[in-house]
Design a protein around this motif. Structure first.
Motif, short mmCIF file in Angstrom:
data_model
loop_
_atom_site.label_atom_id
_atom_site.label_comp_id
_atom_site.label_asym_id
_atom_site.label_seq_id
_atom_site.Cartn_x
_atom_site.Cartn_y
_atom_site.Cartn_z
N ALA A 180 40.27 -35.42 1.26
CA ALA A 180 39.66 -35.64 2.56
C ALA A 180 40.01 -34.47 3.47
O ALA A 180 41.16 -34.04 3.53
N GLY A 181 39.02 -33.96 4.16
CA GLY A 181 39.21 -32.81 5.02
C GLY A 181 38.01 -31.89 4.96
O GLY A 181 36.98 -32.25 4.37
N CYS A 182 38.13 -30.73 5.54
CA CYS A 182 37.01 -29.80 5.57
C CYS A 182 37.50 -28.39 5.81
O CYS A 182 38.67 -28.16 6.11
N SER A 183 36.60 -27.45 5.64
CA SER A 183 36.87 -26.07 6.03
C SER A 183 35.76 -25.59 6.93
O SER A 183 34.65 -26.14 6.92
N ILE A 184 36.05 -24.59 7.71
CA ILE A 184 35.05 -23.90 8.53
C ILE A 184 34.99 -22.46 8.08
O ILE A 184 36.03 -21.81 7.91
N THR A 185 33.79 -21.98 7.85
CA THR A 185 33.56 -20.58 7.48
C THR A 185 32.63 -19.96 8.51
O THR A 185 31.62 -20.56 8.90
N VAL A 186 32.97 -18.76 8.95
CA VAL A 186 32.13 -17.97 9.84
C VAL A 186 31.83 -16.65 9.16
O VAL A 186 32.75 -15.97 8.68
N SER A 187 30.55 -16.29 9.09
CA SER A 187 30.14 -15.03 8.46
C SER A 187 29.24 -14.28 9.42
O SER A 187 28.24 -14.83 9.91
N VAL A 188 29.60 -13.05 9.71
CA VAL A 188 28.80 -12.23 10.64
C VAL A 188 27.49 -11.84 9.96
O VAL A 188 27.48 -11.39 8.82
N LEU A 189 26.40 -12.02 10.68
CA LEU A 189 25.07 -11.73 10.14
C LEU A 189 24.41 -10.59 10.90
O LEU A 189 24.10 -10.73 12.08
N ASP A 190 24.20 -9.45 10.21
CA ASP A 190 23.29 -8.45 10.75
C ASP A 190 21.90 -8.78 10.24
O ASP A 190 21.69 -9.77 9.53
N ASP A 191 20.90 -7.98 10.61
CA ASP A 191 19.52 -8.29 10.23
C ASP A 191 19.36 -8.36 8.72
O ASP A 191 18.65 -9.23 8.19
N HIS A 192 20.01 -7.43 8.00
CA HIS A 192 19.88 -7.39 6.55
C HIS A 192 20.48 -8.63 5.91
O HIS A 192 19.85 -9.28 5.06
N ALA A 193 21.71 -8.99 6.32
CA ALA A 193 22.36 -10.16 5.76
C ALA A 193 21.58 -11.44 6.09
O ALA A 193 21.48 -12.35 5.26
N ARG A 194 21.01 -11.50 7.29
CA ARG A 194 20.24 -12.68 7.67
C ARG A 194 19.01 -12.83 6.79
O ARG A 194 18.68 -13.94 6.34
#
Length: 329
Positions: free
Chosen positions: A299-313
């Motif tokens: 039980a629980g979770c993680s948070i992920t943040v990934s920076v998106l430039d135009d190419h990655a998006r």
């Protein structure tokens, strides 16, 4: 221990048989269940091969298919797959343009994938993922752990592979995505490995483990249970500081469940994370919420943040059709 199993020794084999049957239009189970591969490959394309211990489903086999992996090697629960599994997978999906191995930073995985790469007949490069900000070294790692950010890398690099990018281009892209992606997790209750028959660690009813690993490895500290807002704020503070994010940054926000957390709670965490980022001038322009990189029944979770430039998006938005992740295809 209460689990839907027949015998401990048969859990993985029977699960893989069911998985392959349920998604027979997308995947094929390899000989002796050494790997799962795409049913419909593409000659001339760089092959993407990943894998790791089972118990994290749908990671990795659930991400085999159009726009992501060509093959995945499932080890026993929380145990690295063997080099012969990896070598068999590489040979089965070889499209003539080389193979990129996508490896979470755990000592067993890194060692076994390196051994397989040495035995492979064609060009092979490796991409080591280490997105966890919680601790610098952990139970099974030298350096940071590879956790939920693995999904982001596999999706972005998988889309680029479908577009025909070369082996070296894909490795460099994966390194950039990994460098721009950070994660942190929290456990509210432990998981139970079938072979052990008991929880991997213990938490009191009023305790949580901040920064826990996806195998139940210790995190930053064990503390009293806090509100969802306070938990999300602490994880995001560590993530954003590590990424050195500035106002006006655009990001992917991925809230991942560990296996026993209801979607209602995950969406609550996603809402708080979105509002926290907004207050810092950071814009979440893409979202993913659900249990994708799990730890059995933790039980629980993680948070992920990934920076998106135009190419990655664009690569994130590109079509994908796998057992666990589908859009645009």
């Amino acid at each position: 221990m209460k689990k839907l199993i027949n015998a401990v020794d048969d859990v993985l084999a029977q699960s893989l048989d069911g998985f392959a049957a349920a998604h027979a239009d997308i995947v094929v189970l390899g000989e002796e269940r050494k790997f799962v591969r795409r049913r419909h490959g593409r000659p001339g394309k760089v092959s993407l091969v990943s894998g790791g211990g089972s118990g994290h489903e749908p990671l990795h086999a659930g991400f085999v298919g159009l726009g992501m992996l060509d093959a995945a090697c499932p080890g026993q629960v929380f145990t690295s797959p063997t080099p012969d599994q990896m070598l068999a997978a590489m040979e089965a999906v070889d499209g003539g343009a080389g193979t990129l191995l996508i490896v979470k930073n755990y000592e067993g995985d890194v060692m076994n994938f390196a051994m397989a790469a040495e035995m492979a007949p064609g060009p092979v490069e490796s991409l080591i993922l280490n997105d966890d900000v919680a601790v610098e070294n952990s139970t099974w790692t030298a350096g940071r752990r590879g956790v939920a950010g693995t999904l982001v890398v596999e999706k972005v690099v998988g889309a680029a592979a479908e577009h025909g990018q070369s082996l070296s281009e894909l490795r460099k892209l994966g390194e950039r995505v990994n460098a721009h992606t950070r994660s942190m997790g929290v456990a509210l209750a432990p998981c139970t490995v079938p072979a052990a028959g008991k929880p991997t660690f213990s938490l009191a009813e009023d305790e949580m483990e901040m920064g826990v690993g996806i195998h139940g490895e210790p995190g930053r500290r064990r503390v009293k249970l806090a509100s969802a807002d306070a938990i999300a704020d602490e994880m995001l503070t560590a993530i954003v500081a590590d990424l050195s994010l500035k106002a006006a940054s655009e990001v992917l926000l991925f809230v991942n469940g560990f296996g026993a957390t209801p979607l209602m709670e995950l969406y609550l965490m996603a809402d708080r994370a979105r509002r926290w980022l907004d207050a810092k001038g950071i814009k979440a322009v893409r979202f993913l919420t659900g249990s994708y990189v799990t730890s059995l029944d933790m039980a629980g979770c993680s948070i992920t943040v990934s920076v998106l430039d135009d190419h990655a998006r664009r690569l994130w938005d590109a079509p994908v059709h796998t057992p666990a992740l589908r859009w645009g295809a």
